[in-house]
Design an enzyme around this catalytic site. Structure first.
Site, short mmCIF file in Angstrom:
data_model
loop_
_atom_site.label_atom_id
_atom_site.label_comp_id
_atom_site.label_asym_id
_atom_site.label_seq_id
_atom_site.Cartn_x
_atom_site.Cartn_y
_atom_site.Cartn_z
CE LYS A 189 41.93 -2.80 3.64
NZ LYS A 189 41.54 -2.72 5.03
CB THR A 195 43.34 0.79 5.85
OG1 THR A 195 44.24 1.09 6.92
CG2 THR A 195 43.94 1.28 4.54
CE LYS A 234 47.32 2.37 6.30
NZ LYS A 234 48.15 1.91 7.37
P1 NAD Z 1 41.04 -7.84 12.02
O1 NAD Z 1 40.47 -8.68 10.94
O2 NAD Z 1 41.94 -8.47 13.04
O3 NAD Z 1 39.83 -7.13 12.84
C1 NAD Z 1 38.63 -6.71 12.26
C2 NAD Z 1 37.53 -7.01 13.26
O4 NAD Z 1 36.30 -6.49 12.79
C3 NAD Z 1 37.31 -8.51 13.47
O5 NAD Z 1 37.46 -8.83 14.85
C4 NAD Z 1 35.88 -8.74 12.98
O6 NAD Z 1 35.18 -9.75 13.71
C5 NAD Z 1 35.28 -7.37 13.20
N1 NAD Z 1 34.06 -7.14 12.41
C6 NAD Z 1 33.88 -7.32 11.07
N2 NAD Z 1 32.62 -6.98 10.73
C7 NAD Z 1 32.02 -6.54 11.88
C8 NAD Z 1 30.73 -6.05 12.17
N3 NAD Z 1 29.79 -5.94 11.22
N4 NAD Z 1 30.43 -5.72 13.45
C9 NAD Z 1 31.36 -5.83 14.42
N5 NAD Z 1 32.61 -6.29 14.19
C10 NAD Z 1 32.93 -6.65 12.94
O7 NAD Z 1 41.76 -6.62 11.30
P2 NAD Z 1 42.87 -5.64 11.93
O8 NAD Z 1 44.22 -6.17 11.66
O9 NAD Z 1 42.46 -5.27 13.31
O10 NAD Z 1 42.71 -4.38 10.96
C11 NAD Z 1 41.60 -3.49 11.06
C12 NAD Z 1 41.80 -2.39 10.05
O11 NAD Z 1 43.03 -1.70 10.32
C13 NAD Z 1 41.88 -2.84 8.61
O12 NAD Z 1 41.23 -1.91 7.79
C14 NAD Z 1 43.38 -2.86 8.33
O13 NAD Z 1 43.68 -2.67 6.96
C15 NAD Z 1 43.86 -1.70 9.17
N6 NAD Z 1 45.25 -1.77 9.61
C16 NAD Z 1 45.77 -2.94 10.08
C17 NAD Z 1 47.11 -2.99 10.49
C18 NAD Z 1 47.72 -4.26 11.03
O14 NAD Z 1 48.96 -4.31 11.15
N7 NAD Z 1 46.93 -5.27 11.37
C19 NAD Z 1 47.89 -1.82 10.42
C20 NAD Z 1 47.32 -0.64 9.98
C21 NAD Z 1 45.99 -0.62 9.57
#
Ligand code: NAD
Length: 295
Positions: free
Chosen positions: A243, A93, A168
């Site tokens: 966010k 997102t 979204k």
């Molecule tokens: P998270 O922080 O658990 O995962 C993000 C991952 O990206 C981490 O493991 C981090 O190490 C990795 N990362 C960051 N920079 C990187 C790079 N340069 N190279 C490789 N890996 C890298 O976040 P999440 O909860 O999995 O959410 C991911 C996305 O999905 C976000 O944009 C969030 O807004 C969206 N989202 C989350 C949810 C939820 O319920 N968690 C629901 C819908 C959407």
């Protein structure tokens, strides 16, 4: 079955990549965090040394990263290393402007691209029941759809570049506002001596009916699976709601749209987050709403 590189194996990306493995794809995964890479290996993916190594020869590349700056930084690294004619999909997102910039970058290198943020949370990521909201060209969408269907139950083409992100943030602005509305109604009912169940029984079958009430009720009891029955453990953390509401406000400002309730909802969740509740489920906002009566 496709050869798929998956970058960003966090709370969402980890189980999504695991579902692609289950569907029979050859998945090459990468994350900066070693524990996430270990989990991906345990889930049956191959693990690469870097993002660039992961995408070499892949037909499809998927990114699932925190925010626009991470997506643009990873895409700048990997897009030039991808095979011409391959497809890149971002499921994070992020802000609409960054999504559009990412599409332009891909087009410059002859790579098809789709922005495909999700709704459904970590439960949906594990159960492969996510909804994907997609933006991009029709041809790229047609290639992305069968892959996304391995991780979700609904895949919608919303329009051109950035349209998935637009859908979204509009959806989540409705969610953020409606959860506060439902919380205010329960807080008022409590002061009026009306039981939670009585309000639920009436409003869930009347004009106050909405998802925040019937699927994600912010008081314990009426909807047993809602986080209110589990000490407001997320679910969908309040920090993520801040966010998304901030992305909605940025987009509204850039596009010249008036969203007064979206703005107020953002301020309310920000105050809740600043009080140390960023990791609490966003439906815990009812606790904040109740406290407002004492101020
Ligand atoms: P998270 O922080 O658990 O995962 C993000 C991952 O990206 C981490 O493991 C981090 O190490 C990795 N990362 C960051 N920079 C990187 C790079 N340069 N190279 C490789 N890996 C890298 O976040 P999440 O909860 O999995 O959410 C991911 C996305 O999905 C976000 O944009 C969030 O807004 C969206 N989202 C989350 C949810 C939820 O319920 N968690 C629901 C819908 C959407």
């Amino acid at each position: 079955m496709a050869s798929i590189a998956f970058i960003g194996l966090g709370n969402m990306g980890g189980p999504m990549a695991a579902n692609l493995v289950k569907a029979g794809h050859k998945v090459i995964a990468f994350d900066l965090v070693a524990a996430s890479r270990d989990q991906a290996r345990a889930d049956g993916a191959a693990v690469a040394e870097s993002s660039v190594a992961a995408v070499k020869g892949a037909e499809v590349v998927i990114t699932m990263l925190p925010a626009g700056k991470h997506v643009l930084s990873v895409w700048h690294e990997v897009v030039p290393a991808m095979t011409r004619g391959a497809l890149i999909i971002d499921c994070s997102t992020i802000d609409v402007e960054s999504a559009k910039a990412a599409h332009s970058l891909a087009a410059k290198h002859g790579i098809g691209s789709i922005d495909a943020p999700v709704s459904g949370g970590t439960g949906g990521a594990r159960a492969a029941t996510l909804t994907f909201m997609c933006g991009g060209a029709g041809k790229a969408f047609a290639s992305a759809k069968p892959v996304l269907e391995n991780m979700g139950k609904k895949v919608v083409h919303c329009g051109g570049a950035g349209a998935g992100q637009s859908a979204k943030i509009c959806n989540n602005m409705i969610l953020g506002i409606s959860m506060i509305a439902v919380s205010e109604a329960f807080a008022l009912a409590e002061k009026l001596g009306l039981s939670h169940q009585a309000l639920f029984d009436v409003a869930s079958t009347s004009s106050g009916q909405c998802w925040s009430l019937t699927s994600y009720c912010p008081v314990p009891g009426p909807v047993p699976a809602s986080p209110a029955n589990n000490e407001y453990k997320p679910g969908f953390a309040a920090a993520l709601m801040v966010k998304d509401l901030t992305l909605a406000q940025d987009a509204a400002k850039a596009a010249g749209a008036a969203t007064p309730l979206g703005k107020h909802a953002q301020e309310i969740y920000k105050a809740f987050d600043a009080a140390g509740n960023g990791g609490v489920d966003f439906s815990g906002i009812i606790q904040h709403v109740r406290k407002l009566a004492d101020q």
